[in-house]
Scaffold this motif. Structure first.
Motif, PDB file in Angstrom:
ATOM      1  N   MET A  22      53.396 -32.494  94.149  1.00 42.41           N
ATOM      2  CA  MET A  22      54.334 -33.588  94.435  1.00 42.41           C
ATOM      3  C   MET A  22      55.542 -33.541  93.509  1.00 42.41           C
ATOM      4  O   MET A  22      55.430 -33.132  92.355  1.00 42.41           O
ATOM      5  N   ILE A  23      56.694 -34.023  94.029  1.00 45.14           N
ATOM      6  CA  ILE A  23      57.794 -34.441  93.157  1.00 45.14           C
ATOM      7  C   ILE A  23      57.680 -35.965  93.106  1.00 45.14           C
ATOM      8  O   ILE A  23      57.677 -36.638  94.145  1.00 45.14           O
ATOM      9  N   VAL A  24      57.526 -36.497  91.904  1.00 47.23           N
ATOM     10  CA  VAL A  24      57.198 -37.916  91.744  1.00 47.23           C
ATOM     11  C   VAL A  24      58.439 -38.697  91.286  1.00 47.23           C
ATOM     12  O   VAL A  24      59.095 -38.316  90.305  1.00 47.23           O
ATOM     13  N   GLY A  25      58.740 -39.782  91.979  1.00 48.12           N
ATOM     14  CA  GLY A  25      59.794 -40.694  91.545  1.00 48.12           C
ATOM     15  C   GLY A  25      59.256 -41.569  90.421  1.00 48.12           C
ATOM     16  O   GLY A  25      58.154 -42.101  90.515  1.00 48.12           O
ATOM     17  N   VAL A  26      60.036 -41.678  89.362  1.00 46.94           N
ATOM     18  CA  VAL A  26      59.552 -42.392  88.167  1.00 46.94           C
ATOM     19  C   VAL A  26      60.526 -43.503  87.788  1.00 46.94           C
ATOM     20  O   VAL A  26      61.734 -43.276  87.662  1.00 46.94           O
ATOM     21  N   GLY A  27      59.978 -44.693  87.585  1.00 48.04           N
ATOM     22  CA  GLY A  27      60.779 -45.874  87.293  1.00 48.04           C
ATOM     23  C   GLY A  27      61.127 -46.028  85.829  1.00 48.04           C
ATOM     24  O   GLY A  27      61.034 -45.085  85.033  1.00 48.04           O
ATOM     25  N   THR A  28      61.512 -47.252  85.508  1.00 47.74           N
ATOM     26  CA  THR A  28      62.075 -47.548  84.186  1.00 47.74           C
ATOM     27  C   THR A  28      61.420 -48.806  83.613  1.00 47.74           C
ATOM     28  O   THR A  28      61.118 -49.740  84.362  1.00 47.74           O
ATOM     29  N   GLY A  29      61.260 -48.825  82.288  1.00 47.51           N
ATOM     30  CA  GLY A  29      60.723 -50.028  81.645  1.00 47.51           C
ATOM     31  C   GLY A  29      59.456 -49.721  80.880  1.00 47.51           C
ATOM     32  O   GLY A  29      58.976 -48.576  80.865  1.00 47.51           O
ATOM     33  N   SER A  30      58.899 -50.742  80.244  1.00 46.95           N
ATOM     34  CA  SER A  30      57.745 -50.506  79.371  1.00 46.95           C
ATOM     35  C   SER A  30      56.501 -50.102  80.163  1.00 46.95           C
ATOM     36  O   SER A  30      55.701 -49.279  79.692  1.00 46.95           O
ATOM     37  N   THR A  31      56.325 -50.644  81.369  1.00 45.07           N
ATOM     38  CA  THR A  31      55.153 -50.273  82.169  1.00 45.07           C
ATOM     39  C   THR A  31      55.319 -48.845  82.695  1.00 45.07           C
ATOM     40  O   THR A  31      54.387 -48.035  82.645  1.00 45.07           O
ATOM     41  N   ALA A  32      56.523 -48.547  83.171  1.00 43.64           N
ATOM     42  CA  ALA A  32      56.807 -47.182  83.633  1.00 43.64           C
ATOM     43  C   ALA A  32      56.652 -46.188  82.479  1.00 43.64           C
ATOM     44  O   ALA A  32      56.220 -45.047  82.701  1.00 43.64           O
ATOM     45  N   ASN A  33      56.970 -46.608  81.271  1.00 36.03           N
ATOM     46  CA  ASN A  33      56.801 -45.698  80.126  1.00 36.03           C
ATOM     47  C   ASN A  33      55.343 -45.295  79.936  1.00 36.03           C
ATOM     48  O   ASN A  33      55.037 -44.141  79.606  1.00 36.03           O
ATOM     49  N   PHE A  34      54.421 -46.254  80.153  1.00 27.68           N
ATOM     50  CA  PHE A  34      52.997 -45.899  80.071  1.00 27.68           C
ATOM     51  C   PHE A  34      52.651 -44.866  81.148  1.00 27.68           C
ATOM     52  O   PHE A  34      51.846 -43.956  80.934  1.00 27.68           O
ATOM     53  N   PHE A  35      53.262 -45.051  82.334  1.00 28.92           N
ATOM     54  CA  PHE A  35      53.012 -44.091  83.423  1.00 28.92           C
ATOM     55  C   PHE A  35      53.537 -42.704  83.034  1.00 28.92           C
ATOM     56  O   PHE A  35      52.867 -41.690  83.238  1.00 28.92           O
ATOM     57  N   ILE A  36      54.733 -42.675  82.455  1.00 31.41           N
ATOM     58  CA  ILE A  36      55.317 -41.386  82.033  1.00 31.41           C
ATOM     59  C   ILE A  36      54.398 -40.701  81.016  1.00 31.41           C
ATOM     60  O   ILE A  36      54.120 -39.499  81.109  1.00 31.41           O
ATOM     61  N   ASP A  37      53.910 -41.484  80.060  1.00 31.04           N
ATOM     62  CA  ASP A  37      53.044 -40.900  79.031  1.00 31.04           C
ATOM     63  C   ASP A  37      51.761 -40.333  79.652  1.00 31.04           C
ATOM     64  O   ASP A  37      51.274 -39.273  79.258  1.00 31.04           O
ATOM     65  N   GLY A  38      51.243 -41.050  80.653  1.00 34.61           N
ATOM     66  CA  GLY A  38      50.033 -40.563  81.350  1.00 34.61           C
ATOM     67  C   GLY A  38      50.328 -39.339  82.204  1.00 34.61           C
ATOM     68  O   GLY A  38      49.505 -38.421  82.327  1.00 34.61           O
ATOM     69  N   LEU A  39      51.538 -39.316  82.785  1.00 36.93           N
ATOM     70  CA  LEU A  39      51.918 -38.209  83.668  1.00 36.93           C
ATOM     71  C   LEU A  39      51.984 -36.886  82.899  1.00 36.93           C
ATOM     72  O   LEU A  39      51.833 -35.812  83.484  1.00 36.93           O
ATOM     73  N   ALA A  40      52.213 -36.997  81.595  1.00 35.15           N
ATOM     74  CA  ALA A  40      52.295 -35.784  80.758  1.00 35.15           C
ATOM     75  C   ALA A  40      51.018 -34.943  80.904  1.00 35.15           C
ATOM     76  O   ALA A  40      51.074 -33.712  80.891  1.00 35.15           O
ATOM     77  N   LYS A  41      49.869 -35.638  81.108  1.00 35.05           N
ATOM     78  CA  LYS A  41      48.599 -34.897  81.244  1.00 35.05           C
ATOM     79  C   LYS A  41      48.551 -34.117  82.560  1.00 35.05           C
ATOM     80  O   LYS A  41      47.767 -33.195  82.712  1.00 35.05           O
ATOM     81  N   LEU A  42      49.367 -34.557  83.540  1.00 33.49           N
ATOM     82  CA  LEU A  42      49.324 -33.931  84.869  1.00 33.49           C
ATOM     83  C   LEU A  42      50.518 -33.028  85.120  1.00 33.49           C
ATOM     84  O   LEU A  42      50.782 -32.634  86.249  1.00 33.49           O
ATOM     85  N   LYS A  43      51.272 -32.719  84.065  1.00 33.25           N
ATOM     86  CA  LYS A  43      52.560 -32.040  84.312  1.00 33.25           C
ATOM     87  C   LYS A  43      52.401 -30.646  84.919  1.00 33.25           C
ATOM     88  O   LYS A  43      53.298 -30.191  85.627  1.00 33.25           O
ATOM     89  N   GLY A  44      51.250 -30.027  84.709  1.00 36.82           N
ATOM     90  CA  GLY A  44      51.028 -28.706  85.315  1.00 36.82           C
ATOM     91  C   GLY A  44      50.722 -28.805  86.800  1.00 36.82           C
ATOM     92  O   GLY A  44      50.770 -27.808  87.528  1.00 36.82           O
ATOM     93  N   LYS A  45      50.419 -30.014  87.249  1.00 39.88           N
ATOM     94  CA  LYS A  45      49.966 -30.200  88.637  1.00 39.88           C
ATOM     95  C   LYS A  45      51.127 -30.546  89.573  1.00 39.88           C
ATOM     96  O   LYS A  45      51.082 -30.278  90.767  1.00 39.88           O
ATOM     97  N   ILE A  46      52.190 -31.177  89.014  1.00 42.54           N
ATOM     98  CA  ILE A  46      53.292 -31.655  89.865  1.00 42.54           C
ATOM     99  C   ILE A  46      54.464 -30.667  89.855  1.00 42.54           C
ATOM    100  O   ILE A  46      54.567 -29.825  88.964  1.00 42.54           O
ATOM    101  N   ASP A  47      55.350 -30.831  90.852  1.00 46.05           N
ATOM    102  CA  ASP A  47      56.504 -29.924  90.955  1.00 46.05           C
ATOM    103  C   ASP A  47      57.744 -30.494  90.276  1.00 46.05           C
ATOM    104  O   ASP A  47      58.821 -29.913  90.372  1.00 46.05           O
ATOM    105  N   GLY A  48      57.596 -31.653  89.659  1.00 45.47           N
ATOM    106  CA  GLY A  48      58.724 -32.260  88.947  1.00 45.47           C
ATOM    107  C   GLY A  48      58.817 -33.742  89.235  1.00 45.47           C
ATOM    108  O   GLY A  48      57.946 -34.321  89.890  1.00 45.47           O
ATOM    109  N   THR A  49      59.883 -34.334  88.714  1.00 44.93           N
ATOM    110  CA  THR A  49      60.084 -35.788  88.872  1.00 44.93           C
ATOM    111  C   THR A  49      61.556 -36.063  89.182  1.00 44.93           C
ATOM    112  O   THR A  49      62.416 -35.231  88.933  1.00 44.93           O
ATOM    113  N   VAL A  50      61.791 -37.261  89.712  1.00 43.08           N
ATOM    114  CA  VAL A  50      63.148 -37.806  89.799  1.00 43.08           C
ATOM    115  C   VAL A  50      63.109 -39.109  89.017  1.00 43.08           C
ATOM    116  O   VAL A  50      62.248 -39.963  89.265  1.00 43.08           O
TER     117      VAL A  50
END
Ligand code: 5RP
Length: 218
Positions: A22-50
């Motif tokens: 997937m290319i994952v759309g990523v939001g903004t803010g403190s809750t989205a920041n937790f998502f970004i930090d979690g996404l780091a574990k899956l970075k080998g699985k996705i094709d990138g982000t917007v």
């Protein structure tokens, strides 16, 4: 459970929507920041982000996660972002962090919008949180007068410029009884880039953090 723990729990729950390639759309803010930090574990699985803001793009890149230009990414399968308020129809107020326009673009270009928030964000009637409106600087005063005619109290967000070089008027003291109608009306004022109501394109799923766990509304 603290508010931050609830935000982290919903961010972790949203990671389950991320699929290989997937290319994952990523939001903004403190809750989205937790998502970004979690996404780091899956970075080998996705094709990138917007990313929906420069701040989120920087955080993603800091984790070594690829950030693509939305013009090159095409339609996205998934967008994950927080909100300032949500009603039970998953209409949202967003833009507390000032990223509403880019957030609305990424949401519009996504098949599924998963909103992540702690339970304090769920309301019966939206409008207690001041509704952000992004405005071309030259139109600030005109747009403010038009908002007053609609019954709102516009307040300039002092010292703030959006990633697009514009200003924000936060509308105070406006109960939002008809979110789709108000979103359309505000966007029709000349000089408005967009407003923080996400009702025409609401979230598809709301993951809500509570002390008892994560609730899912859809
Ligand atoms: C930024 C936003 C955010 O999603 C919203 O402000 C919620 O932020 P937080 O997760 O920090 O409570 O719309 O423009």
């Amino acid at each position: 459970m603290t508010q931050d723990e609830m935000k982290k729990a919903v961010a972790e729950a949203a990671l389950e929507y991320v699929e290989s390639g997937m290319i994952v759309g990523v939001g903004t803010g403190s809750t989205a920041n937790f998502f970004i930090d979690g996404l780091a574990k899956l970075k080998g699985k996705i094709d990138g982000t917007v990313a929906s803001s420069v701040a989120s793009a920087d955080r993603l890149k800091g984790h070594g996660i690829q950030v693509l230009d939305s013009n090159d990414a095409g339609q996205l399968p998934l967008y994950v972002d927080g909100a300032d308020e949500s009603n039970r129809y998953l209409h949202l107020i967003k833009g507390g962090g000032g990223a509403l326009t880019r957030e609305k673009i990424v949401a519009a270009a996504s098949d599924k919008f998963v909103c992540i928030a702690d339970e304090s964000k769920l309301v019966d009637v939206m409008g207690k949180f001041p509704l952000p409106v992004e405005v071309i600087p030259m139109a600030r005063s005109y747009v403010a007068r038009e908002i007053v005619k609609l019954g709102g109290e516009p307040v300039l967000r002092e010292g703030f410029t959006t990633d697009n070089g514009n200003v924000i008027l936060d509308i105070h003291n406006m109960e939002i009884m008809e979110p789709v109608k108000l979103e359309t009306t505000l966007n029709g004022i000349v000089g408005v880039v967009t407003n923080g109501l996400f009702a025409i394109r609401p979230a598809d799923v709301l993951l809500l953090g509570t002390p008892a766990g994560v609730d899912k509304l859809e």
